[in-house]
Write a protein that holds these residues in place. Sequence first.
Motif, PDB file in Angstrom:
ATOM      1  N   ILE A 161       1.779 -10.272  -0.502  1.00 26.47           N
ATOM      2  CA  ILE A 161       1.566 -10.141  -1.945  1.00 26.47           C
ATOM      3  C   ILE A 161       2.617 -10.945  -2.712  1.00 26.47           C
ATOM      4  O   ILE A 161       2.303 -11.678  -3.654  1.00 26.47           O
ATOM      5  CB  ILE A 161       1.596  -8.659  -2.376  1.00 26.47           C
ATOM      6  CG1 ILE A 161       0.361  -7.932  -1.823  1.00 26.47           C
ATOM      7  CG2 ILE A 161       1.648  -8.532  -3.896  1.00 26.47           C
ATOM      8  CD1 ILE A 161       0.373  -6.435  -2.064  1.00 26.47           C
ATOM      9  N   VAL A 162       3.870 -10.811  -2.291  1.00 27.96           N
ATOM     10  CA  VAL A 162       4.950 -11.548  -2.950  1.00 27.96           C
ATOM     11  C   VAL A 162       4.762 -13.054  -2.781  1.00 27.96           C
ATOM     12  O   VAL A 162       4.885 -13.829  -3.749  1.00 27.96           O
ATOM     13  CB  VAL A 162       6.328 -11.117  -2.400  1.00 27.96           C
ATOM     14  CG1 VAL A 162       7.425 -12.038  -2.926  1.00 27.96           C
ATOM     15  CG2 VAL A 162       6.623  -9.672  -2.786  1.00 27.96           C
ATOM     16  N   SER A 163       4.431 -13.484  -1.563  1.00 28.48           N
ATOM     17  CA  SER A 163       4.262 -14.926  -1.320  1.00 28.48           C
ATOM     18  C   SER A 163       3.021 -15.466  -2.040  1.00 28.48           C
ATOM     19  O   SER A 163       3.017 -16.605  -2.512  1.00 28.48           O
ATOM     20  CB  SER A 163       4.182 -15.223   0.176  1.00 28.48           C
ATOM     21  OG  SER A 163       3.073 -14.576   0.781  1.00 28.48           O
ATOM     22  N   ALA A 164       1.970 -14.651  -2.138  1.00 35.29           N
ATOM     23  CA  ALA A 164       0.770 -15.067  -2.867  1.00 35.29           C
ATOM     24  C   ALA A 164       1.080 -15.273  -4.349  1.00 35.29           C
ATOM     25  O   ALA A 164       0.597 -16.207  -4.985  1.00 35.29           O
ATOM     26  CB  ALA A 164      -0.337 -14.026  -2.697  1.00 35.29           C
ATOM     27  N   ARG A 165       1.903 -14.376  -4.892  1.00 34.27           N
ATOM     28  CA  ARG A 165       2.274 -14.503  -6.305  1.00 34.27           C
ATOM     29  C   ARG A 165       3.217 -15.682  -6.531  1.00 34.27           C
ATOM     30  O   ARG A 165       3.057 -16.445  -7.496  1.00 34.27           O
ATOM     31  CB  ARG A 165       2.935 -13.206  -6.780  1.00 34.27           C
ATOM     32  CG  ARG A 165       3.251 -13.188  -8.274  1.00 34.27           C
ATOM     33  CD  ARG A 165       1.997 -13.379  -9.104  1.00 34.27           C
ATOM     34  NE  ARG A 165       2.258 -13.173 -10.537  1.00 34.27           N
ATOM     35  CZ  ARG A 165       1.343 -13.326 -11.479  1.00 34.27           C
ATOM     36  NH1 ARG A 165       0.121 -13.690 -11.167  1.00 34.27           N
ATOM     37  NH2 ARG A 165       1.651 -13.110 -12.747  1.00 34.27           N
TER      38      ARG A 165
END
Length: 282
Positions: free
Chosen positions: A64-68
């Motif tokens: 989720i963090v890397s996608a954002r």
Amino acid sequence: MFLSVQPLNPVAIEIFGWPIYWYGLIIMLGGFLGYLLANQEAKRRGLPKDLILDLLIWAVPIAIVSARLYYVLFRLDYYLENPGQIIAIWEGGLAIHGGLIGAVITAIVFAKKRGVSFWKLADITAPSILLGQAIGRWGNFMNQEAHGGEVSRQFLENLMLPEFIINQMYINGAYYHPTFLYESLWSLLGVAILLYLRRVNLRRGELFLTYVIWYSFGRLFIEGLRTDSLMIFDLLRTAQVISIVLIVGAIVLIIYRRKTGQSDIRYLDDEPKKKSKNTKKK
């Protein structure tokens, strides 16, 4: 003729005044169903009981963090002017390619720490990842985002779409391509193909690499219809460039691993033997 079509409410419920968005709930649903599918297969393949859950505990938040971060980096000018919006993931803006990068790196480290083959783990989870993506696209539907260019209502009706989809594609006075739906259906078809290929007994790693090729091939064409693509130097659509790189990279990896003998083990080679039932002596 003036049309008054009300979009679906992106907020599912409110708890103590805090809105809970459909976007997040749908992504959670996709992740949960993907977990159930992967966990069932992991147990059948003889892996430790909680291995998939342990992987998800690390992989999901990192993804989720890397996608954002991936999304923010390609729209850096906007987020430098609006830093408060960086954490507003409930409004959308999770790039699948960014999430995959984070998840794969996490899985490689996790597999090494737990003494499990990364490629075996990747093959087991590949259909689940694609299932999660297929379901997750409906979060974009609720937010009226990730759509394509303008079309007529007649065009959408000719696709035999239900009324609620057609109405949700009516945005600011015009109808748009439901590209979220195209990608969701393409991904669901991919899930069925991957589940079938499990029984074909591909070489280890090739189920996951088939997923990479399948998803990237569909995304390559669907991305060309979208109006909100992340861009490189305002010239190239980022997702199309990444898709081409992934397709070529996956094919090269398949050939390389075959030539070097790294994929000699097949998917079902180490499947646990089913215990035969002992017949009672009379």
